[in-house]
Design a protein around this motif. Structure first.
Motif, PDB file in Angstrom:
ATOM      1  N   PHE A  30      42.237 -25.132  34.640  1.00  0.00           N
ATOM      2  CA  PHE A  30      41.915 -26.073  33.567  1.00  0.00           C
ATOM      3  C   PHE A  30      40.587 -25.725  32.912  1.00  0.00           C
ATOM      4  O   PHE A  30      40.470 -25.655  31.689  1.00  0.00           O
ATOM      5  CB  PHE A  30      41.879 -27.492  34.149  1.00  0.00           C
ATOM      6  N   LEU A  93      42.223 -39.103  24.134  1.00  0.00           N
ATOM      7  CA  LEU A  93      42.326 -37.671  23.859  1.00  0.00           C
ATOM      8  C   LEU A  93      42.068 -37.371  22.388  1.00  0.00           C
ATOM      9  O   LEU A  93      41.434 -36.363  22.047  1.00  0.00           O
ATOM     10  CB  LEU A  93      43.709 -37.165  24.269  1.00  0.00           C
ATOM     11  N   TYR A 181      36.480 -39.384  26.972  1.00  0.00           N
ATOM     12  CA  TYR A 181      37.343 -38.561  27.826  1.00  0.00           C
ATOM     13  C   TYR A 181      37.085 -38.813  29.314  1.00  0.00           C
ATOM     14  O   TYR A 181      37.946 -38.528  30.153  1.00  0.00           O
ATOM     15  CB  TYR A 181      37.113 -37.085  27.498  1.00  0.00           C
ATOM     16  N   TYR A 184      39.808 -40.490  31.184  1.00  0.00           N
ATOM     17  CA  TYR A 184      41.134 -39.862  31.252  1.00  0.00           C
ATOM     18  C   TYR A 184      41.620 -39.717  32.690  1.00  0.00           C
ATOM     19  O   TYR A 184      42.708 -40.200  33.043  1.00  0.00           O
ATOM     20  CB  TYR A 184      41.085 -38.492  30.569  1.00  0.00           C
ATOM     21  N   ASN A 201      53.219 -36.361  29.858  1.00  0.00           N
ATOM     22  CA  ASN A 201      52.411 -35.647  28.871  1.00  0.00           C
ATOM     23  C   ASN A 201      53.074 -35.615  27.500  1.00  0.00           C
ATOM     24  O   ASN A 201      52.390 -35.673  26.475  1.00  0.00           O
ATOM     25  CB  ASN A 201      52.135 -34.224  29.355  1.00  0.00           C
ATOM     26  N   LEU A 205      51.103 -36.942  24.250  1.00  0.00           N
ATOM     27  CA  LEU A 205      50.833 -36.038  23.132  1.00  0.00           C
ATOM     28  C   LEU A 205      51.507 -36.510  21.851  1.00  0.00           C
ATOM     29  O   LEU A 205      50.939 -36.409  20.755  1.00  0.00           O
ATOM     30  CB  LEU A 205      51.299 -34.625  23.486  1.00  0.00           C
ATOM     31  N   THR A 244      45.742 -26.883  25.578  1.00  0.00           N
ATOM     32  CA  THR A 244      46.323 -28.220  25.474  1.00  0.00           C
ATOM     33  C   THR A 244      47.450 -28.398  26.479  1.00  0.00           C
ATOM     34  O   THR A 244      47.302 -29.091  27.480  1.00  0.00           O
ATOM     35  CB  THR A 244      46.835 -28.502  24.048  1.00  0.00           C
ATOM     36  N   SER A 247      46.672 -26.805  30.104  1.00  0.00           N
ATOM     37  CA  SER A 247      45.540 -27.471  30.757  1.00  0.00           C
ATOM     38  C   SER A 247      45.845 -28.939  31.028  1.00  0.00           C
ATOM     39  O   SER A 247      45.371 -29.503  32.027  1.00  0.00           O
ATOM     40  CB  SER A 247      44.275 -27.342  29.903  1.00  0.00           C
ATOM     41  N   PHE A 248      46.645 -29.593  30.165  1.00  0.00           N
ATOM     42  CA  PHE A 248      47.042 -30.976  30.428  1.00  0.00           C
ATOM     43  C   PHE A 248      47.829 -31.058  31.729  1.00  0.00           C
ATOM     44  O   PHE A 248      47.636 -31.966  32.539  1.00  0.00           O
ATOM     45  CB  PHE A 248      47.909 -31.515  29.285  1.00  0.00           C
ATOM     46  N   THR A 252      46.478 -33.155  34.845  1.00  0.00           N
ATOM     47  CA  THR A 252      47.287 -34.260  35.328  1.00  0.00           C
ATOM     48  C   THR A 252      47.662 -34.048  36.792  1.00  0.00           C
ATOM     49  O   THR A 252      47.583 -34.968  37.617  1.00  0.00           O
ATOM     50  CB  THR A 252      48.559 -34.410  34.483  1.00  0.00           C
TER      51      THR A 252
END
Length: 316
Positions: A30, A93, A181, A184, A201, A205, A244, A247-248, A252
């Motif tokens: 990440f 985000l 953030y 998050y 996700n 998104l 994005t 890495s999400f 997560t």
């Protein structure tokens, strides 16, 4: 979340040793992927409005997750009661990424990366407020040392600005995004109800992209797409696929298996990655104080992880 007596616990199940190791590896991935977004974002942010750029990034990333969900045959419409969850996390985000691209118009990639390393301290406070996760005194000291290293990176050899904590406009904008953030990781741990990560996700998104498209509709309509250089479009595609979507998934996965503080402690490695990446693409080496700040932030990561290796999140 469930309540037993006077103790509040989250729905996330405790991770075994193998899952914990994979969660740490996910956070390393990440941080590396996120680090690449700073020099790249600095290079392309002048070509598109930050809201439009982020909306495109989210749309592409959401399409990637939609394809994964389709292949796995995991499609399921969420309950209306879950919509506020997706909107809340997506809003955080949106704020974070839009302020990042706006800041990169006004400051360097390394300075933006240094502001990002203030995230662990903010996240520790958010984890305490939302989950009751407490940290040791040693971890508090490490967070303070890491923050001090970030300040050295930001102000470099200008000790007068350091003494006054005189942040530039770009740093102030991004500081607001980083503070948003910080919630998050704790919210992902608190609000996930066992949905597959791809679906979770995807809806986040999608919600984020819709809000940004509405917010930036005037800039979107005014954009001359034929005039946008192909490298900028390729850069947006890279940002969507790696910093994005990928890495999400990493963040997560780790957020559901590690306490919020140790998760975000990995971000102290980010200035080291950004420094090396900017030097590789031709930027000069910074001064001695800046290098000292990078070293301090990197050291804080390892000390925090060693201190928290056997620690478990506590509840109150």
């Amino acid at each position: 979340m469930r309540k037993t007596g006077g103790t509040v616990t989250t729905a996330a199940a405790p991770a075994d040793a193998g899952e914990t190791g994979r969660a740490h590896a996910a956070m390393l991935g990440f941080v590396f992927l996120v680090s690449t977004s700073f020099p790249l974002g600095h290079a392309i942010t002048g070509a598109l409005d930050p809201a439009v750029l982020t909306a495109l990034r989210f749309c592409i990333a959401a399409a990637i997750f939609a394809a994964i969900v389709t292949v796995k045959r995991q499609w399921a419409l969420p309950k209306l009661s879950r919509l506020p969850v997706y909107l809340l996390i997506a809003l955080l985000l949106d704020i974070f990424f839009v302020t990042m691209f706006e800041a990169l118009r006004l400051t360097s990639a390394l300075n933006a990366g240094a502001v990002f390393t203030l995230l662990p301290a903010f996240t520790a406070l958010a984890g305490l407020a939302l989950l009751g996760q407490r940290i040791s005194r040693r971890q508090v000291v490490c967070l303070g040392v890491g923050a001090a290293g970030a300040l050295l990176v930001l102000f470099g050899d200008d000790l007068t600005r350091l003494a006054r904590l005189e942040f530039g406009p770009g740093e102030r904008i991004y500081l607001f995004g980083v503070a948003a953030y910080a919630f998050y990781a704790p919210l992902m741990r608190l609000l996930n109800r066992g949905e597959p990560l791809e679906i979770f996700n995807f809806w986040i998104l999608t919600a984020g992209a819709v809000m940004l498209l509405v917010y930036g509709r005037a800039e979107l309509a005014a954009t001359e797409w034929a005039a946008v250089p192909p490298p900028v479009l390729l850069g947006i595609a890279y940002l969507a696929v790696f910093p994005t979507a990928t890495s999400f998934f990493c963040a997560t996965y780790a957020s559901l298996r590690l306490p919020a503080g140790p998760v975000m402690a990995y971000t102290y490695l980010l200035p080291s990655f950004v420094l090396l990446e900017t030097v590789v693409i031709g930027a000069p080496w910074p001064g001695a104080w800046t290098l000292a700040g990078v070293a301090v932030t990197a050291a804080a990561t390892f000390v925090l992880q060693r201190d928290g290796r056997n620690a478990k999140p506590r509840t109150a």
